[in-house]
Design a protein around this motif. Structure first.
Motif, PDB file in Angstrom:
ATOM      1  N   VAL A 149      38.750  29.626  43.332  1.00  0.00           N
ATOM      2  CA  VAL A 149      38.016  28.357  43.360  1.00  0.00           C
ATOM      3  C   VAL A 149      37.370  28.134  41.999  1.00  0.00           C
ATOM      4  O   VAL A 149      36.770  29.039  41.432  1.00  0.00           O
ATOM      5  N   GLU A 150      37.514  26.909  41.500  1.00  0.00           N
ATOM      6  CA  GLU A 150      36.849  26.571  40.248  1.00  0.00           C
ATOM      7  C   GLU A 150      35.465  25.990  40.537  1.00  0.00           C
ATOM      8  O   GLU A 150      34.456  26.519  40.093  1.00  0.00           O
ATOM      9  N   ASN A 151      35.445  24.888  41.284  1.00  0.00           N
ATOM     10  CA  ASN A 151      34.172  24.272  41.639  1.00  0.00           C
ATOM     11  C   ASN A 151      34.075  24.096  43.136  1.00  0.00           C
ATOM     12  O   ASN A 151      34.789  23.285  43.713  1.00  0.00           O
ATOM     13  N   PRO A 152      33.168  24.824  43.767  1.00  0.00           N
ATOM     14  CA  PRO A 152      32.996  24.636  45.201  1.00  0.00           C
ATOM     15  C   PRO A 152      32.342  23.282  45.456  1.00  0.00           C
ATOM     16  O   PRO A 152      31.528  22.827  44.652  1.00  0.00           O
ATOM     17  N   ASP A 170      37.277  22.205  47.798  1.00  0.00           N
ATOM     18  CA  ASP A 170      37.068  22.899  46.523  1.00  0.00           C
ATOM     19  C   ASP A 170      38.191  22.587  45.535  1.00  0.00           C
ATOM     20  O   ASP A 170      39.310  22.240  45.923  1.00  0.00           O
ATOM     21  N   TYR A 219      40.565  24.188  42.419  1.00  0.00           N
ATOM     22  CA  TYR A 219      41.096  25.514  42.126  1.00  0.00           C
ATOM     23  C   TYR A 219      41.470  25.602  40.659  1.00  0.00           C
ATOM     24  O   TYR A 219      41.944  24.634  40.066  1.00  0.00           O
ATOM     25  N   TRP A 251      31.778  29.939  47.646  1.00  0.00           N
ATOM     26  CA  TRP A 251      31.179  30.533  46.454  1.00  0.00           C
ATOM     27  C   TRP A 251      31.507  32.001  46.342  1.00  0.00           C
ATOM     28  O   TRP A 251      31.820  32.511  45.289  1.00  0.00           O
ATOM     29  N   LYS A 293      34.405  31.207  44.212  1.00  0.00           N
ATOM     30  CA  LYS A 293      34.132  30.975  42.794  1.00  0.00           C
ATOM     31  C   LYS A 293      33.694  32.244  42.049  1.00  0.00           C
ATOM     32  O   LYS A 293      34.029  32.446  40.886  1.00  0.00           O
ATOM     33  N   ASN A 348      35.999  32.198  38.577  1.00  0.00           N
ATOM     34  CA  ASN A 348      35.261  31.290  37.693  1.00  0.00           C
ATOM     35  C   ASN A 348      33.835  31.797  37.561  1.00  0.00           C
ATOM     36  O   ASN A 348      32.921  31.328  38.224  1.00  0.00           O
TER      37      ASN A 348
END
Ligand SMILES: *[C@@H]1O[C@H](CO)[C@@H](O)[C@H](O)[C@H]1NC(C)=O
Ligand SMILES: *[C@@H]1O[C@H](CO)[C@@H](O)[C@H](O)[C@H]1NC(C)=O
Ligand SMILES: *[C@@H]1O[C@H](CO)[C@@H](O)[C@H](O)[C@H]1NC(C)=O
Length: 630
Positions: free
Chosen positions: A218-221, A226, A228, A299, A313, A317
């Motif tokens: 995941v990049e941004n939850p 989300d 990726y 997260w 994340k 990330n």
């Protein structure tokens, strides 16, 4: 060399994994059946904080015992129970993500990567980032493609439609985005950008769930769904998810104006980069009935959809890379003096010479077969319960202590078997007493010890049968479990199943009934060849051609004679922990007798060539054989 290195890195990382790890995992839901992923188990695991309080600004670190992580909750048996077949694809549970790290960079070799740092043409830390992957993963190779390599690779490996799309891309950064998907699809392995450092060895990235075939993070939850990231991920070769990514990117490029591709930074995100990547992830998961909202806002935990593992994340990330969960550290140099935004070189967009296009490119995923049986023998056979080994002494007390440890294990694991340890003199004596005069002449004509040592195993199996195993083989599974039925006359393991030249077979551990026709004809052929050659010829002969490869050919021929299509059944066909039975011949996949170090647990026996080198004793490669026929 790998052996000690591997242990020490494993213990370092173990330390890392236990050190002050926080966040008590809570298994929020075990969703079985129709609601999500029919017939499969989905585990949805969040950190406590994320589950109750939403995304933490600075994740608080609490103590978590190692045992409470998901992989520890599931024993091997439970794994088998819950993941007997994977709903999305029937991938073998063994070693499906190749142990290789795929990279793309302007230089394709480490000397240049290092020099560019030294001479300040590149970020001064680039080489140490690069090296961190070697240090954490001593058995993993890094494959770095530069622009030319990538161009050649794409031209040679993909269909016209894909190649034309790729060469329409006018900038290096676009080709690098597309190229990583193409590498992952065709070669399989792990991909990571050149501005990352490794913090956890790659083999741990599947949390012990061996059937995981795709890993993304995941990049941004977000509460809805989300995003990726695509700067670090992993895939088995030919995975249908990557096939879909390639389809979509290809069509998108064809549909995008060429000028836009050249000038618009957004095109990077939308046509080849994270924009289209996340879209395909969403579509792929939804097509498998995954409810994206239910797995959003991830997260800390991870989610398993069939054979696709989605990491929260914290793992990839790592805004807070000191979080002990972080698998990597990303240095985000995209905007720096050396980053792609500044560096985006414009490329020649002319079409490539189309000589090598492969228009028959096969998009479909062919799952490996767990087991194949072709005309299995109907006659009961009994491989004698004797294990024979050759060492520099026939006394356990006088061989290398390392080999003694292995021998003790063989003996302890296999009650009911007889264990015979032969010295080199015993080996010679056996040939003198038990073999025909032609065989004797041939054996003692072999000028090198290594050659006699090789031939002996077949002579012994032919005459006495039983299990032959080299002295540096460590056993893992009782011999009785190597047999799939009681009609097996010969057991051989595969050596390098993924090899382009077709299958190779392992000669370090073999089991056979006496007088097995495959062994008999191989011995007859070798004896005739040795008798024909002069001794000085034999001294110079290629060991690989004369013994290793010729044994491979003999086995392949035996299989063909028994109705096996070797090309079809071995190349992509057989699972690495699977087997093939043809007549009374049992061939085991590569995991059984040639496992990678970290997969010892699946194996039957592992040969330690590295110990062999260190504990030479009599085992000098080219030691001249000393005794002759008397
Ligand atoms: C997986 O394999 C099993 C048994 O071989 C088969 O019944 C099932 O249909 C396969 N699933 C897929 C998705 O191919
Ligand atoms: C063996 O399998 C390959 C690949 O499926 C096929 O092309 C070939 O014709 C088969 N050979 C025989 C003898 O059936
Ligand atoms: C056999 O070789 C080992 C080294 O691998 C050595 O320690 C041992 O003394 C040797 N035994 C004999 C009897 O030569």
């Amino acid at each position: 060399m790998h052996f000690p290195a591997l242990w020490s890195s494993a213990s370092v990382s173990q330390h890392r994994w236990t050190r002050g790890r926080s966040i008590i995992f809570a298994v929020l839901g075990i969703l079985i059946g129709a609601s999500i992923l029919s017939n499969s188990l989905s585990l949805f695991v969040f950190g406590e904080d994320a589950a109750t309080a939403g995304p933490p600004k600075n994740p608080t670190i609490k103590t978590e015992s190692k045992k409470s992580s998901l992989s520890m909750l599931l024993t091997e048996d439970e794994n088998t129970k819950y993941f007997p077949q994977h709903p999305i694809s029937n991938i073998s549970r063994a070693a499906i993500i190749p142990n290789q790290l795929l990279r793309t960079w302007k230089a394709n070799n480490r000397a240049d990567i290092r020099l560019d740092c030294h001479e300040k043409r590149d970020h001064p830390d680039r080489y140490s980032w690069f090296e961190s992957w070697d240090l954490m993963n001593p058995t993993t190779i890094q494959i770095v493609f530069n622009d030319d390599d990538m161009d050649r690779f794409v031209r040679g490996a993909f269909s016209r439609r894909v190649v034309e799309a790729y060469f329409k891309l006018p900038r290096a950064v676009l080709r690098s985005d597309f190229g990583r998907y193409l590498m992952l699809y065709k070669l399989g392995g792990y991909y990571t950008d050149m501005d990352t450092t490794c913090q956890v060895p790659l083999y741990k990235w599947n949390f012990g769930m061996n059937h995981v075939a795709v890993i993304i993070g995941v990049e941004n939850p977000s509460p809805e769904r989300d995003n990726y990231l695509q700067w670090t991920m992993a895939s088995a070769p030919h995975h249908p998810f990557l096939a879909q990514v390639i389809h979509r990117v290809t069509e998108k490029i064809h549909a995008t104006d060429a000028l836009l591709l050249e000038t618009d930074d957004n095109a990077v995100l939308e046509v080849t980069g994270p924009g289209i990547w996340k879209q395909v992830v969403w579509d792929y998961l939804e097509s498998k009935n995954v409810n994206l909202q239910e797995i959003s806002n991830m997260w800390e935990g991870f989610y398993l959809a069939g054979d696709m593992l989605i990491l929260g994340k914290a793992y990839l990330n790592n805004d807070n890379w000191e979080n002990p969960k972080a698998l990597i550290r990303h240095h985000f140099t995209g905007n720096s003096a050396f980053g792609w935004r500044v560096h985006g070189k414009t490329l020649d967009s002319k079409q490539p010479a189309l000589g090598k296009l492969n228009d028959d490119f096969d998009w479909t995923y062919h799952p490996p077969t767990p087991s194949i049986e072709i005309n299995p023998s109907k006659e009961a056979k009994a491989v004698p319960k004797e294990v024979v080994q050759v060492a520099n002494s026939s006394s356990d007390a006088l061989i290398s202590p390392k080999f003694k440890v292995f021998r003790d294990r063989w003996i302890q694991q296999n009650p009911g078997y007889r264990f015979t340890l032969l010295s080199v003199e015993d080996m010679d004596e056996f040939v003198r007493k038990d073999c025909s005069s032609d065989v004797q002449t041939a054996f003692f004509k072999l000028p090198l010890f290594k050659q006699r040592f090789e031939l002996f195993r077949y002579l012994r199996l032919l005459k006495v049968g039983g299990i032959y195993t080299e002295i540096d083989s460590r056993p893992h599974t009782p011999i009785d479990q190597w047999f799939t039925n009681n009609r097996i006359g010969l057991i051989i393991g595969m050596n390098d199943q993924g090899h382009n030249e077709g299958p190779g077979f392992k000669r370090t551990t073999l089991a056979s009934i006496p007088q097995h026709p495959v062994i008999a004809s191989y011995v007859a052929k070798k004896v005739a060849q040795i008798l024909e050659r002069s001794q000085s010829d034999l001294e110079r002969i290629s060991f690989f051609d004369f013994f290793e490869n010729d044994f491979n050919l003999a086995v392949k021929m035996a299989l063909t004679e028994r109705g096996v299509n070797v090309t079809r059944d071995f190349r992509s066909g057989l699972a690495w922990d699977g087997y093939l039975v043809a007549g009374d011949l049992l061939i085991w996949g590569q995991e059984r007798f040639n496992p990678s170090a970290e997969r010892d647990g699946h194996s039957f026996a592992r040969w330690h060539g590295d110990l062999w080198d260190k504990e030479k004793g009599i085992w000098e490669e080219d030691a001249k054989a000393t005794s002759g026929i008397q």
